[in-house]
Design a protein around this motif. Structure first.
Motif, PDB file in Angstrom:
ATOM      1  N   ASN A 107      51.217 -37.244 -36.360  1.00  5.09           N
ATOM      2  CA  ASN A 107      52.526 -36.827 -36.650  1.00  5.09           C
ATOM      3  C   ASN A 107      53.473 -38.034 -37.258  1.00  5.09           C
ATOM      4  OD1 ASN A 107      55.346 -35.548 -36.899  1.00  5.09           O
ATOM      5  ND2 ASN A 107      55.652 -36.000 -34.633  1.00  5.09           N
ATOM      6  N   LYS A 114      50.480 -27.768 -34.495  1.00  2.00           N
ATOM      7  CA  LYS A 114      49.995 -28.828 -33.768  1.00  2.00           C
ATOM      8  C   LYS A 114      48.472 -28.775 -33.472  1.00  2.00           C
ATOM      9  CE  LYS A 114      51.306 -27.389 -29.231  1.00  2.00           C
ATOM     10  NZ  LYS A 114      52.182 -27.720 -27.946  1.00  2.00           N
ATOM     11  N   VAL A 131      68.040 -33.440 -42.466  1.00  3.74           N
ATOM     12  CA  VAL A 131      68.065 -32.044 -41.649  1.00  3.74           C
ATOM     13  C   VAL A 131      68.615 -31.028 -42.593  1.00  3.74           C
ATOM     14  CG1 VAL A 131      68.327 -33.089 -39.347  1.00  3.74           C
ATOM     15  CG2 VAL A 131      70.425 -32.788 -40.669  1.00  3.74           C
ATOM     16  N   GLY A 160      56.012 -37.786 -38.731  1.00  4.07           N
ATOM     17  CA  GLY A 160      57.631 -37.446 -38.869  1.00  4.07           C
ATOM     18  C   GLY A 160      58.267 -38.383 -37.580  1.00  4.07           C
ATOM     19  N   ASP A 178      61.956 -39.764 -37.152  1.00  8.23           N
ATOM     20  CA  ASP A 178      62.462 -39.677 -35.862  1.00  8.23           C
ATOM     21  C   ASP A 178      63.024 -40.919 -35.433  1.00  8.23           C
ATOM     22  OD1 ASP A 178      62.199 -36.972 -36.093  1.00  8.23           O
ATOM     23  OD2 ASP A 178      60.332 -37.280 -34.786  1.00  8.23           O
ATOM     24  N   ASN A 230      56.551 -34.477 -41.005  1.00 10.64           N
ATOM     25  CA  ASN A 230      57.634 -34.304 -40.343  1.00 10.64           C
ATOM     26  C   ASN A 230      57.303 -33.491 -39.064  1.00 10.64           C
ATOM     27  OD1 ASN A 230      58.397 -31.143 -40.691  1.00 10.64           O
ATOM     28  ND2 ASN A 230      57.445 -31.722 -42.477  1.00 10.64           N
ATOM     29  N   THR A 231      58.183 -33.726 -38.020  1.00 10.95           N
ATOM     30  CA  THR A 231      57.852 -33.252 -36.460  1.00 10.95           C
ATOM     31  C   THR A 231      57.948 -31.924 -36.383  1.00 10.95           C
ATOM     32  OG1 THR A 231      58.630 -35.497 -35.942  1.00 10.95           O
ATOM     33  CG2 THR A 231      58.697 -33.656 -34.168  1.00 10.95           C
ATOM     34  N   PRO A 232      59.095 -31.192 -36.965  1.00 10.24           N
ATOM     35  CA  PRO A 232      59.034 -29.701 -36.746  1.00 10.24           C
ATOM     36  C   PRO A 232      57.718 -28.965 -37.282  1.00 10.24           C
ATOM     37  CG  PRO A 232      61.156 -30.474 -37.448  1.00 10.24           C
ATOM     38  CD  PRO A 232      60.242 -31.515 -37.505  1.00 10.24           C
ATOM     39  N   MET A 233      57.087 -29.443 -38.211  1.00 10.14           N
ATOM     40  CA  MET A 233      55.843 -28.805 -38.788  1.00 10.14           C
ATOM     41  C   MET A 233      54.761 -29.077 -37.892  1.00 10.14           C
ATOM     42  SD  MET A 233      53.095 -29.468 -40.870  1.00 10.14           S
ATOM     43  CE  MET A 233      52.948 -30.578 -41.784  1.00 10.14           C
ATOM     44  N   TYR A 234      54.792 -30.370 -37.439  1.00 11.66           N
ATOM     45  CA  TYR A 234      53.511 -30.855 -36.590  1.00 11.66           C
ATOM     46  C   TYR A 234      53.645 -30.191 -35.477  1.00 11.66           C
ATOM     47  CZ  TYR A 234      50.987 -33.855 -33.386  1.00 11.66           C
ATOM     48  OH  TYR A 234      50.138 -34.388 -32.457  1.00 11.66           O
ATOM     49  N   GLN A 235      54.817 -29.971 -34.797  1.00 13.80           N
ATOM     50  CA  GLN A 235      54.838 -29.162 -33.663  1.00 13.80           C
ATOM     51  C   GLN A 235      54.472 -27.664 -33.813  1.00 13.80           C
ATOM     52  OE1 GLN A 235      59.057 -30.290 -32.195  1.00 13.80           O
ATOM     53  NE2 GLN A 235      58.198 -31.913 -31.118  1.00 13.80           N
ATOM     54  N   ARG A 236      54.779 -27.132 -34.970  1.00 14.98           N
ATOM     55  CA  ARG A 236      54.601 -25.566 -35.053  1.00 14.98           C
ATOM     56  C   ARG A 236      53.236 -25.684 -35.371  1.00 14.98           C
ATOM     57  NH1 ARG A 236      57.839 -25.249 -38.894  1.00 14.98           N
ATOM     58  NH2 ARG A 236      56.397 -25.331 -40.601  1.00 14.98           N
TER      59      ARG A 236
END
Length: 507
Positions: free
Chosen positions: A455, A449, A20, A457, A461, A441-447
């Motif tokens: 994902n 999607k 992080v 990420g 996690d 990574n999850t933040p990029m995947y969510q941004r």
């Protein structure tokens, strides 16, 4: 993954990776120190004191040397990390391990299009190729005629795709560039994802249509037709004639039906772009795990992007099935060294701004993650760009690191799917072989999607481990090979990503 904000990738590493974003002064108990700089997620922190000139290790591989003395808790990146080449023992074949192939009756299956010659497609397009840039507008207009409304009576046809390229004339012929272009066009013309093909030329170009067909061993017929604009009567006449030719192909293409076939018919082009410091921790090794599964099922994994194995090529030559295969890979790298001499390119160490921002300081560090996409099975063959791939298992195809060019070559070589890992978020799609995009990574995947399919990420996690994600990717490959649309297909991408490699002098 542990709850620590730092990731240790190998016990011998002298840098750790920030899971992080970390702030100046943050306490780092595992180091017995405080952070001596602000460190973005995916970037590196010194795990101990590193003297000037000492090798910096990540995954227990050298990614450079310290440009100055580095203290524990220092931020380590391109400002204090110097790329220095070093001798690497190719160790031909030392890491070759037998593959535990599954018997035919236990191999996974998918629903594919079986062509008359036995090749299997994952999609059912009709393609239009331009022999030269001068016929590019014409083939676009022919393809644009076939709207979803006009194709509604042909539900088994995925579309009519125009593959426009920007050369074909103003180039030396014969030459390596000329041969490469023809090989690429021929690879698309015979691709199993194309049920029919129309090739359109102007008439006065160097890349003459008749010579293209003859030199590449292609045969005209109802599903492979050619047109020359100067002979047909001009722009509008060729558009109208091209539409009639495609209309005649559509019933034949629509007669194709998906049927159950073994996963041994799947050929995956492996790509990565817009990488970050997590790509080599999550998406790339997970894709490698999926490729190990695919190879056990008899399929083919195609690694490319030659500049992006520079510095870690020994990881592949040690898996070469023969010294000749390993040497062929080294020969391609030697060619690249000469080809890029004096240029500020990736092969010479300078990665793109997105890679830098994502935590990758130089090409050696990027290559470490990039090579992981290939898994662990033996390297069976090395091919030149767009050369037909006739081996199964893990193979290598020479290409630049520029994603559209690399993917174009892989598809021309026979890839019927592309798997594309990204940490920054690459908006890429391809035709006629669709692209599956894997986020690191999850933040990029969510941004992003709507662009990302998987994902990876979730590894970071702590939800799954790499082998579990590899199995998840393999199941997604089977689903998409069977017709489930990828995100890039849903967005309509792929019409602008046909980019044959431009090699040589333009006159």
């Amino acid at each position: 993954m542990s709850k620590s904000p730092l990731i240790r990738l190998h016990p011998a590493d002298n840098v750790l990776v920030a899971k992080v974003p970390l702030a100046l002064g943050d306490t780092l108990p595992e180091l017995g120190a405080r952070l001596r700089g602000q460190v973005p997620a995916g970037h590196k922190v010194a795990a101990r004191a590193i003297a000037k000139g000492e090798p910096v290790r990540k995954y227990n591989a050298v990614i450079g040397v310290a440009a100055r003395d580095i203290e524990p808790g220092d931020y380590v990146h391109s400002h204090n990390l110097e790329l220095v080449d070093f001798d690497r023992d190719p160790g031909f074949g030392l890491d070759v391990r037998d593959v535990d192939y599954l018997p035919e009756e236990k191999r996974a299956r998918f629903m594919g299009y079986v062509r008359p010659d036995g090749r299997v497609g994952t999609r059912n397009f009709i393609g239009i190729l331009s022999s030269v840039n001068c016929s590019g507008t014409v083939i676009r207009k022919i393809a644009a005629h076939f709207t979803p409304e006009r194709l509604k009576d042909f539900p088994n046809v995925d579309g009519v795709a125009a593959f426009v390229q920007t050369t074909g004339c103003g180039m030396s012929s014969p030459s390596p560039h000329f041969d490469l272009l023809r090989r690429t066009l021929a690879g698309y013309a015979r691709h199993p994802n194309l049920a029919g093909v129309l090739v359109v030329g102007l008439g006065c170009e160097r890349n003459q249509v008749a010579d293209l067909i003859a030199s590449q061993g292609l045969e005209r017929g109802p599903l492979l037709q050619t047109m020359v604009m100067q002979e047909v009567g001009g722009t509008q006449e060729t558009i109208e004639a091209g539409i009639r030719a495609i209309e005649a192909m559509l019933p034949h293409a629509n007669a194709c039906r998906r049927q159950s076939v073994p996963a041994s018919h799947i050929k995956i082009g492996l790509e990565c772009g817009g990488s970050d410091g997590f790509s080599g921790i999550t998406a790339n090794p997970a894709l490698g795990a999926a490729m190990d599964i695919l190879v056990r099922h008899g399929g083919t994994a195609i690694l490319s992007e030659t500049p992006e194995i520079h510095g870690v090529e020994y990881m592949l030559t040690r898996r070469a099935v023969t010294p000749q295969v390993g040497q062929k890979l080294l020969d391609r790298l030697a060619w690249w060294e000469e080809y890029t001499r004096g240029h500020n390119g990736q092969f010479n160490g300078v990665v793109g701004p997105g890679n830098q921002a994502g935590g990758l300081a130089n090409i050696f560090e990027k290559s470490l993650g990039s090579a992981m996409k290939a898994g662990t099975t033996p390297l069976r063959a090395v091919y030149e760009y767009a050369e037909p791939i006739d081996e199964s298992g893990f193979v290598f195809m020479d290409s630049p690191g520029y994603d559209p060019v690399a993917a174009t070559g892989q598809i021309a070589s026979g890839a019927n799917l592309i798997c594309f890992t990204t940490g920054r978020g690459s908006m890429f799609g391809s035709k006629p072989a669709p692209t599956i995009k894997l986020a690191s990574n999850t933040p990029m995947y969510q941004r992003l999607k709507n662009d990302m399919d998987i994902n990876c990420g979730a590894i970071l996690d702590g939800e799954v481990d790499v082998p579990q994600m590899g199995e998840r990717i393999f199941q997604a490959i089977l689903a998409h090979a069977s017709g489930e649309p990828t995100k890039s297909e849903q967005l309509g991408l792929g019409d602008e990503e046909f980019v044959p490699w431009h090699l040589g002098i333009v006159s």
